[in-house]
Design an enzyme around this catalytic site. Structure first.
Site, PDB file in Angstrom:
ATOM      1  N   CYS A   1      62.662  25.570  36.339  1.00  0.00           N
ATOM      2  CA  CYS A   1      62.598  26.729  37.223  1.00  0.00           C
ATOM      3  C   CYS A   1      61.690  26.448  38.396  1.00  0.00           C
ATOM      4  CB  CYS A   1      62.105  27.962  36.513  1.00  0.00           C
ATOM      5  SG  CYS A   1      62.069  27.832  34.769  1.00  0.00           S
TER       6      CYS A   1
ATOM      7  N   THR B   1      64.104  34.610  29.625  1.00  0.00           N
ATOM      8  CA  THR B   1      63.330  35.334  30.629  1.00  0.00           C
ATOM      9  C   THR B   1      63.388  36.835  30.378  1.00  0.00           C
ATOM     10  OG1 THR B   1      63.503  33.628  32.322  1.00  0.00           O
ATOM     11  CG2 THR B   1      63.212  35.876  33.102  1.00  0.00           C
TER      12      THR B   1
ATOM     13  N   HIS C   1      70.323  28.556  25.131  1.00  0.00           N
ATOM     14  CA  HIS C   1      70.736  27.289  25.737  1.00  0.00           C
ATOM     15  C   HIS C   1      69.729  26.159  25.545  1.00  0.00           C
ATOM     16  CE1 HIS C   1      68.474  27.051  29.666  1.00  0.00           C
ATOM     17  NE2 HIS C   1      68.295  28.314  29.417  1.00  0.00           N
TER      18      HIS C   1
END
Lengths: 373, 387
Positions: free
Chosen positions: A317, A72, A194
């Site tokens: 998300c 992000t 990740h």
């Protein structure tokens, strides 16, 4: 019955054992990479070693790898810091791109996709004609919900004709596809640790040798002044190991393709009304976005969870919020289909047995729903 | 002395070793509990999300905040950038004035310069010879145009503790918001956001024996503390900071905060005694040394000391068995004199002759005796400090 089969790799991947070893070993060493003493230099050596490995994953120069806190941040850094006079993004980008463009002071254009999720190349040309130059074109390499793979090379070729530069969010593609940044010709490429089996809290922007970047976070001038703040040394070290293992995995070929194909084949043998969204061929080898008409995604997810299988309805998300997928809407699916879809994403630990457990649980739910209807 | 493991780490303001107890809390989130805390559809996600909540409570507890007023991010640099740019951006032309100090951390100053380039009015307050800001000057400087006062709690180079209570009172009286960069103070000195009237606080994990790559920002609710986010996306952390949170890092910060709070008084007494002896032995053998910063209002684990007539870099390079620095870590690579020391009135030569000694949780008496001996020896060999 609770078996804990994890089929949500696109949300986050289990950390690879070699990464855990590296992270915990690095955690036990003290040192700020900016300090000139022995402890500091050792920490610096760790981050530089990892930089080499991440560069190798995408074929970039080592110095063009800028570490940051995650995908992000990486996407925000590029969108907000490229200095372009306009931004063109595809309609199926990740939330971090969609939200970041609301904060740039230049005109923003959205590029439509077709039913398979591929961007509309003709529209790209007309937008590039209209958009103030130089434009930044941001098109993700592979979609997180459907796995559709864009033809980035073609996007770059067209962008170049109009003096535009290209960013590709390769967060979901990394480790699943071979990436060679110089031959793609993109100016910016973003990665997240990740998603490839590294630790959470680390990501990177990879720049082309000539790409400008105005720092999002200023201060001590770390990362060649592009990103200030004491480096997450252990996280970066883990990211490096994950990148290396991902690269090794790619060279061995993608075993998940077969498992995924078997999953889809089995489901199709159960039902001819299911919808598998995304491009039939140009799709990540690990991702299936499947709609079971008439059965809400949340219901499906709960059913699988009760059976010890972790999947998601859309991206992580947005899975906390009750809303339909912007990706499926952009591809022309109705809200009905969108609400009834789930995402199965496999990874390096997935086995045929995992997928068989999934298809068996799917069948149970499908039969039960069929009886009720 | 031979039993000592060298080099001896004396740079606790740059970063601290990770406490094993913290690592033990983190490990499960790197191994079995690897979920994305924002995956709401399965137990891996819930487990990871619970870790964030527990850590939030622990961090809030250290500073008397409510849990929901604490958000996690990548570190104090990000927090300082977020608050300073974010607040100024929200107030815009309505309150275009930012007040901060000359001795702030590089990232606060850089964020302030960023605001200045964006057209805001920025005041950098000077400090006195003791390193503290002048409260009268602050009061004169702050007006109804002032959106934000940003003053660090503890200085990273000279360890002085700024008068937070008084600054908070001035901010309230004048209707400005008060931010403090507490990277060096959190978990080390008592901080209560209520009694100090702090509206924003920046917190770092790796300065308190926690992991690098994680920090927190405290943002008060109930005052006009809106700020514009610098990372947009999934809307995590109440929309203030998007991006997948790292449960291992956040849990580590929480555990580190908890330990720091529980051991604060005891640890401060220990460090005060250790540093007192160390300082006394240096001053006794090298009578011409200059101690930088206020002698009482300071962090127990910091000593910044000038050796007039010597070159600090040369001194450090002759102290191979000690890991210490001449100032801030981020400025280490740049060989210019410290702007903090210049701000307290040291000459360029004096500033360039300084050492920063940072001690902490794992520093022993034997290590400091060894360090004092080595420093005295090196200074005398290099012929510094005229008595």
């Amino acid at each position: 019955m609770k078996t804990n089969i994890y089929l949500d790799y696109n949300a986050t991947a289990p950390i690879r054992p070699a990464v855990i070893d590296m992270v915990s070993a690095t955690m036990s060493q003290v040192g700020n990479p900016s300090s000139v003493h022995h402890a500091g230099r050792k920490a610096k050596a760790v981050t530089e070693e990892a930089r080499t490995k991440v560069a190798a994953l995408v074929g970039s120069r080592v110095r063009d790898v800028m570490f940051c806190s995650g995908g992000t941040e990486a996407n925000n850094a590029v969108i907000r810091g490229s200095g372009a006079q306009s931004v063109i993004i595809s309609a199926t980008e990740h939330d971090s791109i969609l939200a970041a463009v609301k904060h740039v002071a230049v005109p923003v254009y959205k590029l439509a996709v077709d039913a398979s999720g591929l961007v509309d190349i003709d529209q790209l040309k007309s937008l590039l004609k209209e958009a103030p130059a130089p434009a930044l074109v941001s098109v993700m390499m592979a979609n997180n919900e459907t796995g559709t793979i864009q033809d980035i090379k073609q996007v770059v070729e067209i962008a170049k004709e109009y003096g535009a530069v290209v960013h590709t969010d390769a967060i979901q593609a990394a480790g699943k596809l071979t990436i060679d940044m110089p031959s793609l010709g993109v100016q910016y490429l973003t990665l997240s640790s990740h998603k490839i089996g590294g630790p959470q809290g680390v990501g990177a922007v990879i720049l082309s040798p000539t790409a400008p970047l105005k720092a999002l976070i200023v201060g001590g001038g770390q990362e060649l002044g592009r990103r200030s703040g004491t480096e997450n040394v252990a996280g970066i070290a883990g990211f490096g190991v994950a990148a290396f293992e991902a690269l090794v995995g790619l060279s061995r070929g993608n075993a998940v393709t077969e498992i995924r194909n078997s999953l889809e084949k089995t489901l199709r043998s159960f039902s001819n009304e299911i919808i598998i969204a995304g491009h039939p061929d140009h799709r990540l080898p690990n991702t299936s976005c499947i709609a079971m008409p008439g059965v809400k995604g949340e219901t499906q997810v709960m059913h699988f969870d009760l059976n010890g299988i972790c999947i998601s309805s859309g991206s992580a998300c947005s899975s906390g919020k009750v809303k339909t997928s912007h990706v499926l809407s952009a591809m022309g699916y109705s809200d009905d289909v969108s609400e009834c879809s789930i995402r199965v994403s496999l990874g390096y630990k997935s086995t045929l047995a995992d997928v068989e457990a999934f298809t068996a649980a799917w069948k149970t739910l499908y039969d039960r729903a069929g009886k009720r209807a | 002395m031979n039993s000592l493991k060298t080099p001896i780490y004396l740079d606790y303001q740059a970063t601290t070793p990770l406490d094993e107890r913290v690592l033990a809390v983190m490990m499960p989130f790197l191994t079995t509990k690897f979920g994305n805390p924002h995956s709401s559809t399965h137990s891996f996600g819930w487990e990871a999300e619970a870790a964030l909540d527990i850590a939030r409570e622990k961090v809030a507890n250290v500073i008397g905040a409510n849990d929901h007023e604490v958000s996690f991010l990548s570190g104090a640099t990000e927090a300082n950038n977020l608050v300073i740019k974010g607040v100024m951006n929200v107030w815009g032309k309505k309150k275009p004035h930012l007040v901060t100090a000359l001795t702030e951390h590089k990232c606060v100053l850089e964020a302030a310069y960023h605001c200045k380039r964006a057209g805001y009015d920025v005041t950098l307050l000077p400090v006195g010879p003791d390193g503290l800001i002048d409260l009268n000057l602050l009061e004169e400087t702050v007006s109804e145009e002032t959106a934000l006062i940003s003053v660090m709690a503890v200085n990273n180079e000279i360890g002085v503790i700024q008068p937070l209570q008084e600054i908070g009172a001035i901010a309230r009286k004048k209707g400005a918001l008060f931010h403090t960069d507490a990277a060096q103070a959190f978990g080390k000195i008592p901080l209560d956001v209520q009694s100090l009237n702090i509206d924003f606080m920046s917190i770092s994990g790796h300065k308190i024996y926690g992991p690098k790559g994680v920090g927190a920002v405290y943002k008060r609710t109930g005052r006009q503390t809106a700020l514009s986010e610098q990372m947009s996306g999934g809307g995590q952390e109440n929309g203030m900071r998007s991006g997948t949170q790292a449960p291992a890092l956040v849990a580590g910060l929480g555990a580190a905060a908890d330990i720091a709070l529980n051991e604060m008084t005891q640890e401060n007494d220990r460090l005060t005694a250790l540093m007192g002896c160390f300082k006394a032995s240096l001053c006794k053998s090298l009578p011409g040394v200059l101690i930088n910063g206020h002698e009482e209002k300071r962090l127990a684990g910091n000593l910044n000391i000038s050796f007039p007539g010597l070159d600090g870099d040369m001194l450090i390079s002759s102290l191979r068995t000690l890991a210490l620095s001449s100032g801030a870590a981020c400025a280490s690579a740049v060989s210019g004199p410290s702007y903090v020391l210049e701000a307290i009135g040291r000459s360029k030569q004096e500033a360039k002759s300084s050492l920063r000694i940072g001690i902490g949780r794992f520093t022993t008496e034997a290590e400091l005796e060894f360090a004092a001996e080595k420093i005295i020896e090196a200074v005398q060999t290099l012929g510094g400090v005229k008595s």
